[in-house]
Design a protein around this motif. Sequence first.
Motif, PDB file in Angstrom:
ATOM      1  N   GLY A   1       8.541  -5.796  -0.510  1.00 60.82           N
ATOM      2  CA  GLY A   1       7.792  -5.026  -1.539  1.00 60.82           C
ATOM      3  C   GLY A   1       6.430  -5.380  -1.817  1.00 60.82           C
ATOM      4  N   GLU A   2       5.830  -6.066  -1.094  1.00 60.76           N
ATOM      5  CA  GLU A   2       4.317  -6.395  -1.299  1.00 60.76           C
ATOM      6  C   GLU A   2       3.447  -5.418  -0.857  1.00 60.76           C
ATOM      7  N   ILE A   3       3.948  -4.223  -0.653  1.00 54.22           N
ATOM      8  CA  ILE A   3       3.164  -3.128  -0.679  1.00 54.22           C
ATOM      9  C   ILE A   3       3.911  -1.820  -1.161  1.00 54.22           C
ATOM     10  N   ASP A   4       3.104  -0.971  -2.042  1.00 54.12           N
ATOM     11  CA  ASP A   4       3.738   0.100  -2.582  1.00 54.12           C
ATOM     12  C   ASP A   4       3.944   1.255  -1.794  1.00 54.12           C
ATOM     13  N   ALA A   5       3.211   1.521  -0.721  1.00 57.21           N
ATOM     14  CA  ALA A   5       3.751   2.723  -0.049  1.00 57.21           C
ATOM     15  C   ALA A   5       3.131   2.305   1.538  1.00 57.21           C
ATOM     16  N   TRP A   6       3.634   3.012   2.411  1.00 57.47           N
ATOM     17  CA  TRP A   6       3.298   2.929   4.106  1.00 57.47           C
ATOM     18  C   TRP A   6       3.024   3.784   4.746  1.00 57.47           C
ATOM     19  N   VAL A   7       1.761   4.279   5.448  1.00 55.27           N
ATOM     20  CA  VAL A   7       1.636   5.481   6.112  1.00 55.27           C
ATOM     21  C   VAL A   7       2.131   5.256   7.681  1.00 55.27           C
ATOM     22  N   ILE A   8       3.001   5.993   8.000  1.00 50.89           N
ATOM     23  CA  ILE A   8       3.644   5.653   9.312  1.00 50.89           C
ATOM     24  C   ILE A   8       3.665   6.713  10.352  1.00 50.89           C
ATOM     25  N   TRP A   9       3.756   6.306  11.555  1.00 51.74           N
ATOM     26  CA  TRP A   9       3.999   7.297  12.472  1.00 51.74           C
ATOM     27  C   TRP A   9       4.929   6.632  13.530  1.00 51.74           C
ATOM     28  N   VAL A  10       5.598   7.753  14.445  1.00 53.62           N
ATOM     29  CA  VAL A  10       6.630   7.302  15.339  1.00 53.62           C
ATOM     30  C   VAL A  10       6.168   6.004  16.047  1.00 53.62           C
ATOM     31  N   PRO A  11       6.854   5.189  16.377  1.00 53.96           N
ATOM     32  CA  PRO A  11       8.557   5.452  16.210  1.00 53.96           C
ATOM     33  C   PRO A  11       9.168   4.928  14.747  1.00 53.96           C
ATOM     34  N   TYR A  12       8.218   4.998  13.820  1.00 54.50           N
ATOM     35  CA  TYR A  12       8.718   4.250  12.534  1.00 54.50           C
ATOM     36  C   TYR A  12       9.018   5.633  11.617  1.00 54.50           C
ATOM     37  N   THR A  13       8.913   6.760  11.889  1.00 53.61           N
ATOM     38  CA  THR A  13       9.540   7.847  11.085  1.00 53.61           C
ATOM     39  C   THR A  13      11.139   8.004  11.346  1.00 53.61           C
ATOM     40  N   ALA A  14      11.492   9.162  11.067  1.00 54.37           N
ATOM     41  CA  ALA A  14      12.978   9.377  10.889  1.00 54.37           C
ATOM     42  C   ALA A  14      13.512   9.566  12.586  1.00 54.37           C
ATOM     43  N   THR A  15      13.313   8.357  13.393  1.00 56.72           N
ATOM     44  CA  THR A  15      13.918   8.145  14.732  1.00 56.72           C
ATOM     45  C   THR A  15      15.033   7.348  14.673  1.00 56.72           C
ATOM     46  N   GLN A  16      15.900   7.022  15.912  1.00 56.75           N
ATOM     47  CA  GLN A  16      16.824   5.806  15.707  1.00 56.75           C
ATOM     48  C   GLN A  16      16.216   4.692  15.433  1.00 56.75           C
ATOM     49  N   VAL A  17      15.051   4.390  16.105  1.00 54.72           N
ATOM     50  CA  VAL A  17      14.674   3.291  15.645  1.00 54.72           C
ATOM     51  C   VAL A  17      14.049   2.933  14.336  1.00 54.72           C
ATOM     52  N   ARG A  18      13.948   3.923  13.599  1.00 55.19           N
ATOM     53  CA  ARG A  18      13.577   4.039  12.297  1.00 55.19           C
ATOM     54  C   ARG A  18      14.758   3.998  11.148  1.00 55.19           C
ATOM     55  N   SER A  19      15.877   4.173  11.691  1.00 55.39           N
ATOM     56  CA  SER A  19      17.161   4.554  10.869  1.00 55.39           C
ATOM     57  C   SER A  19      17.569   3.217  10.224  1.00 55.39           C
ATOM     58  N   ALA A  20      17.190   2.172  10.638  1.00 53.99           N
ATOM     59  CA  ALA A  20      17.632   0.908   9.958  1.00 53.99           C
ATOM     60  C   ALA A  20      16.484   0.360   8.939  1.00 53.99           C
TER      61      ALA A  20
END
Length: 372
Positions: free
Chosen positions: A221-240
Amino acid sequence: MPLVFDGHAVAASESGNQFKLPKRSTIQLLETVGLFMGGIIFCVLLDRWFSQRSAQSSNTPLGEQARRLKQLKIGYPEGMTNLEVLRTQGLLETRLRPYGLTVTWTSFLSASSLIEALSNGTIDFCGGGATASIFSQAADHVFVRVAKEKYTAPKGQAILVREDSPIQTLADLKGKKIAFDKGSSAHYILVRSLAKVGLDFSDIEPVYLTQPEALPRFRRGEIDAWVIWVPYTATQVRSAYPGRSIADLESIFGDKASVEVPTYYYAIPELVRDYPDLLKVILEEVNEAGTWAKKQELEAVQRLVEHHEIDPSVLEILQKHSSERAIIPIDDQSLNALQHQANIFRDLNVIPERVNVKDGTYSLQTKQNWTY
């Protein structure tokens, strides 16, 4: 080889007459010897044919270029589908093995680090976000844009907030700490997202972090928002991962996402100038990898639709794209959009001077479609 003698031959031998093979046995022996000699001759001719064909292959422009280069070094960012498929399926190795060319692969955290690796000679070819090339060009890095992916995944990049965050819309980002990788497509997405709701870049507190660096800080919670791209979006890696999306490429750019936030392929100038046939083969195989990936995705979505787990409209879009090329040449439309990005970053004083992305030193415009 055992020979069969008849009774007449034995009798003739015992009586002191000169030994003679029966006519039938002589014919069999001659046939056997003839087949044996014919086999030898055939093997010699076959070996000579293959040798000549191999020599002819190595004497082609591609063969000569492969022999000179000896080793092709490719860089790829984690999660870039076409290059992941190309690497895991060994498509390029299979195509180039007859020419004695080896292929090595190295992963990088970001497109900017990939292009820097091109510039210092660590790799020969790579793929990644187009935005990074603007910053690399402004830094006088040495590289050439050689192709682009035709489509950008509409959910391929997003702005995440924590599940318990009070932030619900883009307008709520005002005054907040937002993490992103400086000089990446995430940087451009954030600028355009803010402008969409009337905010300036100065209205937020930027936190420049690579994605692996941002993840633990986002969790805490040290940052309020995070601009991300694959594999950090809604993929299997991202699911957790914690968090929810408040915007993605589709909601920010609509059907212009592929033009506004493209994925490019890059090469060292020597590969473009001295190894054009080899570059053509690389791009052909990248396209084949993209075609294979689209077919796999289409089959997966078809199964989801059959079980009513996904909107059928997604399947219709994939079916439309499945027969189209995965990568296309760089054209005026894509370079105009990239120039627009470059101008925005210069106006924000993020890059020191204006760059011309249509400069032939940095961008290869060709009508070649890399088909067999």
